[in-house]
Write a protein that holds these residues in place. Structure first.
Motif, PDB file in Angstrom:
ATOM      1  N   LEU A  76      -6.604   8.479  -6.101  1.00 26.89           N
ATOM      2  CA  LEU A  76      -6.530   8.425  -4.645  1.00 26.89           C
ATOM      3  C   LEU A  76      -5.556   9.440  -4.061  1.00 26.89           C
ATOM      4  O   LEU A  76      -5.368   9.475  -2.844  1.00 26.89           O
ATOM      5  CB  LEU A  76      -6.114   7.019  -4.206  1.00 26.89           C
ATOM      6  CG  LEU A  76      -7.108   5.899  -4.538  1.00 26.89           C
ATOM      7  CD1 LEU A  76      -6.487   4.529  -4.264  1.00 26.89           C
ATOM      8  CD2 LEU A  76      -8.382   6.079  -3.731  1.00 26.89           C
ATOM      9  N   GLY A  77      -4.948  10.276  -4.905  1.00 30.92           N
ATOM     10  CA  GLY A  77      -3.938  11.199  -4.410  1.00 30.92           C
ATOM     11  C   GLY A  77      -2.591  10.503  -4.281  1.00 30.92           C
ATOM     12  O   GLY A  77      -2.489   9.274  -4.365  1.00 30.92           O
ATOM     13  N   THR A  78      -1.550  11.286  -4.044  1.00 25.89           N
ATOM     14  CA  THR A  78      -0.211  10.710  -3.985  1.00 25.89           C
ATOM     15  C   THR A  78      -0.069   9.697  -2.851  1.00 25.89           C
ATOM     16  O   THR A  78       0.351   8.552  -3.062  1.00 25.89           O
ATOM     17  CB  THR A  78       0.829  11.825  -3.841  1.00 25.89           C
ATOM     18  OG1 THR A  78       0.434  12.700  -2.767  1.00 25.89           O
ATOM     19  CG2 THR A  78       0.950  12.623  -5.120  1.00 25.89           C
ATOM     20  N   ALA A  79      -0.424  10.103  -1.645  1.00 32.00           N
ATOM     21  CA  ALA A  79      -0.303   9.201  -0.493  1.00 32.00           C
ATOM     22  C   ALA A  79      -1.332   8.084  -0.552  1.00 32.00           C
ATOM     23  O   ALA A  79      -1.049   6.929  -0.205  1.00 32.00           O
ATOM     24  CB  ALA A  79      -0.440   9.974   0.811  1.00 32.00           C
ATOM     25  N   GLY A  80      -2.548   8.404  -1.010  1.00 30.11           N
ATOM     26  CA  GLY A  80      -3.588   7.391  -1.105  1.00 30.11           C
ATOM     27  C   GLY A  80      -3.247   6.304  -2.103  1.00 30.11           C
ATOM     28  O   GLY A  80      -3.547   5.116  -1.883  1.00 30.11           O
ATOM     29  N   GLY A  81      -2.614   6.684  -3.210  1.00 31.78           N
ATOM     30  CA  GLY A  81      -2.192   5.695  -4.186  1.00 31.78           C
ATOM     31  C   GLY A  81      -1.137   4.759  -3.641  1.00 31.78           C
ATOM     32  O   GLY A  81      -1.135   3.555  -3.932  1.00 31.78           O
ATOM     33  N   VAL A  82      -0.219   5.308  -2.834  1.00 30.07           N
ATOM     34  CA  VAL A  82       0.807   4.472  -2.207  1.00 30.07           C
ATOM     35  C   VAL A  82       0.179   3.558  -1.154  1.00 30.07           C
ATOM     36  O   VAL A  82       0.542   2.378  -1.040  1.00 30.07           O
ATOM     37  CB  VAL A  82       1.909   5.357  -1.594  1.00 30.07           C
ATOM     38  CG1 VAL A  82       2.916   4.512  -0.808  1.00 30.07           C
ATOM     39  CG2 VAL A  82       2.636   6.123  -2.693  1.00 30.07           C
ATOM     40  N   LYS A  83      -0.777   4.092  -0.403  1.00 27.18           N
ATOM     41  CA  LYS A  83      -1.457   3.289   0.623  1.00 27.18           C
ATOM     42  C   LYS A  83      -2.104   2.055   0.001  1.00 27.18           C
ATOM     43  O   LYS A  83      -2.100   0.964   0.604  1.00 27.18           O
ATOM     44  CB  LYS A  83      -2.523   4.145   1.312  1.00 27.18           C
ATOM     45  CG  LYS A  83      -3.384   3.399   2.333  1.00 27.18           C
ATOM     46  CD  LYS A  83      -2.606   3.016   3.579  1.00 27.18           C
ATOM     47  CE  LYS A  83      -3.529   2.437   4.629  1.00 27.18           C
ATOM     48  NZ  LYS A  83      -2.816   2.090   5.888  1.00 27.18           N
TER      49      LYS A  83
END
Length: 343
Positions: free
Chosen positions: A83-90
């Protein structure tokens, strides 16, 4: 306090070492690289931590389990599709419901996270990035700031002559939960390319804190080997796994548990020998990292190389500088290996 460890990366730049080992589990002076991050979070009183997983994630969750043995509670967020760096955190928004830290599971650092948090709160920031001055800017995203520390611009891996800053983004962040308003759900989204430029454009309270603490992006074989040396030399607060032997000069040798050494083994420079390795008599090993349960035959010479776990190198073999062997490789006796022959 809560934190998230980014542990879903493939680690392609460390191939072939990461073919069978996720990058956060790559041995760093005989301990998984991510173990340093878990212990760092514990030292700074983080009690609840979540890690995202993708590439061979079961080896990470199997090793750290629920985090009890490390003095914290550890949860996992599997990503079938990255999910990408920000997507994984989201995806972990349900868990990250207070001021939280995001930190890479594949970096080596002893950064003062408590001071980073204090600076974040003092400024009333929505987001804060930890920066470290680097020489080779070509390998990093660099950050420009105003005098008050507010971030004004990013440059992604600029050329040496084009770089407007030598302050590198370490991948260590502090966020308020309000950050989730700016990250779309259930899609790939990146901090550096998407979220951070958006925060700058909208004039958000987005700050940077420069650190003098140790930080190394273990991004390739060269930096991996240098990071092992840095631990042996005491440049970073990380306890190695095994016994460190020192001579009267600057050389240091780390021997893991149950290592068997033949007669007249000669170590030069900085050497890491993993748990359960067998080193034959008359062997010379210089500035080399050898993972666990590997066997080096008698009268071999290894210089400036990296050897994976459970490898077998026959007697009288010469391994030239720059060679990298993935795990479970076998080399017949009296062979000569150079970087191009790395397996």
């Amino acid at each position: 306090m809560k934190a998230m460890i980014m542990a879903a990366g493939v680690g392609s730049r460390l191939m072939p070492l990461t073919k069978d080992t996720p990058k956060p589990m790559v041995p760093m002076t005989n301990r998984p690289l991510m173990e340093n991050i878990v212990e760092l979070l514990g030292r700074h009183h983080f009690k609840e931590v979540i890690a995202n997983l993708h590439h061979q994630g079961e080896s990470i969750s199997g090793y750290f389990d629920d985090g009890h043995d490390f003095g914290l509670k550890l949860l996992y967020s599997p990503e079938e599709v990255l999910l990408g760096t920000a997507g994984g955190v989201k995806k972990c928004e349900w868990f990250l419901d207070e001021t939280f830290v995001v930190i890479s599971g594949d970096a080596l650092t002893d950064m003062d996270l408590s001071e980073l948090l204090a600076q974040h709160r003092k400024r009333g920031a929505l987001a804060t990035i930890a920066l470290k001055e680097v020489e080779n800017v070509e390998q990093f995203g660099v950050v420009l700031t105003a005098e008050d520390g507010r971030i004004s611009r990013f440059q992604e891996k600029p050329g040496r002559e084009e770089a407007l800053s030598h302050q590198a983004n370490t991948g260590i962040y502090v966020f308020e939960p309000e950050i989730f308003k700016y990250i779309p759900a259930a899609q790939f989204y990146d901090f550096g390319c998407q979220l951070f430029p958006q925060l700058v454009e909208m004039g958000a309270p987005f700050y940077a804190v420069s650190t003098q603490d140790y930080w190394c992006d273990v991004g390739n074989i060269e930096t991996y080997r240098q990071a092992n040396v840095d631990v042996l030399q005491g440049r970073v607060a990380m306890k190695p796994g095994g016994i460190v032997l020192e001579d009267k000069g600057k050389s240091r040798v780390l021997l893991g548990e149950d290592v068997e050494l033949g007669d007249e083994v000669n170590f030069l420079g900085h050497v890491v020998i993993g748990r359960g390795c067998r080193i034959g008599s008359g062997t010379v090993i210089k500035d080399t990292v050898i993972w666990e349960q590997s066997e080096i035959g008698p009268a071999s010479v290894l210089k400036d190389c990296t050897i994976g776990r459970q490898c077998k190198i026959g007697s009288g073999t010469i391994v030239h500088p720059g060679t990298v062997m993935g795990s479970a490789c076998k080399v017949t006796g009296n062979s000569i290996l150079g970087p191009s022959e790395g397996l």
